[in-house]
Enzyme design. Structure first.
Site, PDB file in Angstrom:
ATOM      1  N   SER A 134       0.832  -1.202   0.000  1.00  0.00           N
ATOM      2  CA  SER A 134       0.000   0.000   0.000  1.00  0.00           C
ATOM      3  C   SER A 134       0.872   1.259   0.000  1.00  0.00           C
ATOM      4  O   SER A 134       1.636   1.471  -0.927  1.00  0.00           O
ATOM      5  CB  SER A 134      -0.953  -0.036   1.202  1.00  0.00           C
ATOM      6  OG  SER A 134      -1.960   0.937   1.095  1.00  0.00           O
ATOM      7  N   ASP A 180      -9.904  -5.523  -4.293  1.00  0.00           N
ATOM      8  CA  ASP A 180      -9.391  -4.367  -3.541  1.00  0.00           C
ATOM      9  C   ASP A 180     -10.352  -3.192  -3.680  1.00  0.00           C
ATOM     10  O   ASP A 180     -10.626  -2.737  -4.796  1.00  0.00           O
ATOM     11  CB  ASP A 180      -8.007  -3.986  -4.063  1.00  0.00           C
ATOM     12  CG  ASP A 180      -7.262  -3.025  -3.149  1.00  0.00           C
ATOM     13  OD1 ASP A 180      -7.930  -2.269  -2.412  1.00  0.00           O
ATOM     14  OD2 ASP A 180      -6.023  -3.025  -3.170  1.00  0.00           O
ATOM     15  N   HIS A 190      -7.779  -5.479  -0.172  1.00  0.00           N
ATOM     16  CA  HIS A 190      -6.569  -4.670  -0.035  1.00  0.00           C
ATOM     17  C   HIS A 190      -5.594  -5.259   0.990  1.00  0.00           C
ATOM     18  O   HIS A 190      -4.385  -5.100   0.855  1.00  0.00           O
ATOM     19  CB  HIS A 190      -6.959  -3.245   0.379  1.00  0.00           C
ATOM     20  CG  HIS A 190      -5.813  -2.276   0.364  1.00  0.00           C
ATOM     21  ND1 HIS A 190      -5.178  -1.898  -0.802  1.00  0.00           N
ATOM     22  CD2 HIS A 190      -5.191  -1.608   1.373  1.00  0.00           C
ATOM     23  CE1 HIS A 190      -4.212  -1.037  -0.508  1.00  0.00           C
ATOM     24  NE2 HIS A 190      -4.199  -0.845   0.799  1.00  0.00           N
TER      25      HIS A 190
END
Length: 360
Positions: free
Chosen positions: A150, A300, A328
């Site tokens: 991320s 996601d 995610h």
């Protein structure tokens, strides 16, 4: 009779002695579930053989955990995402060979790493700090494998672009910093935040158990479950005490752990969604020369999986692994699969380099 009374008295004394730590534990669990969350991470670091260390760099201190020593395989540096910490990687480290040299660092200002009011928490600012850390622990004595998740993926990509000679290969997991063509649920939240001039609550900074549940639903495709290691009932048969750790208490513990840091999280969030950082990875993609692996959850809802296509168009030689029924939080939802994919990629790239050397 006297002997029987002595035995009874002994049990009374022993019971009273045991009651004190038992009651203390119960109180800490019921009143301060965050304490149990911290014990949980400590226990699993210890179980997995990870040691916590600090690296001081001119008044700035990094906190990191590591396992193993540099060997024939490249060292692995893992960069976590926004508002997380080094222990985020425990689920993945569990499935990696123990002989590998693994380093998980708390990102600038996060957890045990120094936090200052004057720090630059933009993507470029964090890249500079991570490079400072890499040099301080001499991780760049030979090229290493870099993993970023991320926000950490955004930082890892820019790092590889800025310091190409230090990276032998890299893995980006649902990286931020890409102009993905498809909008997500989080993109809609972000638009609402911008229209409100950021007066609305930020979905990634929960302040209540309800908001924490909402964040889990946003970040995870798999329904949030109590970790297997926490689920078993605690039974102390000698005293007849039984205790189960319930989901609500786990959520409250997670909220309590994060609460003191929410102002800092807001500051970092504003930096990474700002103009300087929001698309930093995409702006540096053309400078990445290291072999690249991209892992992404197909479901996601934070950073759309279409970002993988954007990366592949700029770097057509990269390997893309898309995970079914995964959101995610790839490292939490698919830790075994993630570890296997990373290890396969590292071995494949190392074998390819060996073959190139032999042929030359």
């Amino acid at each position: 009779m006297a002997a029987d009374l002595d035995v009874v008295n002994l049990f009374i004394i022993a019971g009273g002695t045991l009651a004190i730590p038992i009651l203390a534990f119960l109180a800490s669990f019921l009143l301060w579930p965050s304490a149990l969350i911290k014990v949980y991470y400590w226990y699993w670091r210890r179980t997995l053989g990870l040691q916590v260390r600090y690296a001081d760099c001119g008044g700035y201190r990094f906190c990191y955990s590591y396992r193993g020593k540099p060997g024939t395989r490249p060292s692995i540096l893992m960069l976590h995402g926004f508002s997380a910490h080094k222990d985020t990687w425990l689920t993945v480290v569990k499935y990696l060979p123990k002989h590998l040299h693994i380093v998980c660092v708390d990102m600038p200002g996060h957890e045990g790493t120094t936090r200052t009011n004057t720090e630059d928490y933009s993507i470029q600012g964090q890249v500079k700090r991570i490079h400072q850390f890499v040099e301080s622990v001499r991780l760049n004595r030979k090229p290493f494998h870099l993993v970023g998740n991320s926000m950490g993926g955004n930082i890892a990509g820019v790092y590889a672009a800025c310091f190409p000679s230090e990276i032998c290969s890299m893995t980006l997991i649902c990286p931020d910093g890409i102009r993905h063509p498809c909008e997500t649920k989080f993109d809609n939240h972000l638009q609402d935040l911008e229209h409100s001039n950021y007066t609305l609550n930020i979905p990634l900074i929960p302040t209540t158990t309800e908001e924490m549940e909402d964040m889990f639903r946003l970040c995870s495709h798999v329904r949030f479950k109590i970790p297997q290691q926490v689920r078993p009932t605690l039974e102390i048969k000698a005293s007849g005490i039984s205790l189960s750790m319930h989901l609500q208490q786990i959520l409250q513990g997670l909220v309590d752990v994060r609460q003191p840091h929410n102002t800092f999280f807001q500051e970092v969030f504003m930096e990474i969604v700002g103009e300087k950082s929001r698309y930093a990875l995409q702006e540096h993609l053309h400078l990445i020369t290291a072999p690249l692996q991209v892992i992404w959850g197909k479901q996601d809802q934070v950073v759309d999986v279409s970002g993988a296509t954007v990366i592949a168009e700029v770097l057509p030689g990269c390997r893309v692994d898309l995970l079914e029924n995964c959101g995610h939080s790839v490292v939490m939802e698919r830790p075994c699969r993630t570890a296997k994919l990373i290890l396969e990629f590292i071995i494949m790239q190392q074998d390819a380099r060996g073959g190139t050397k032999k042929s030359s």
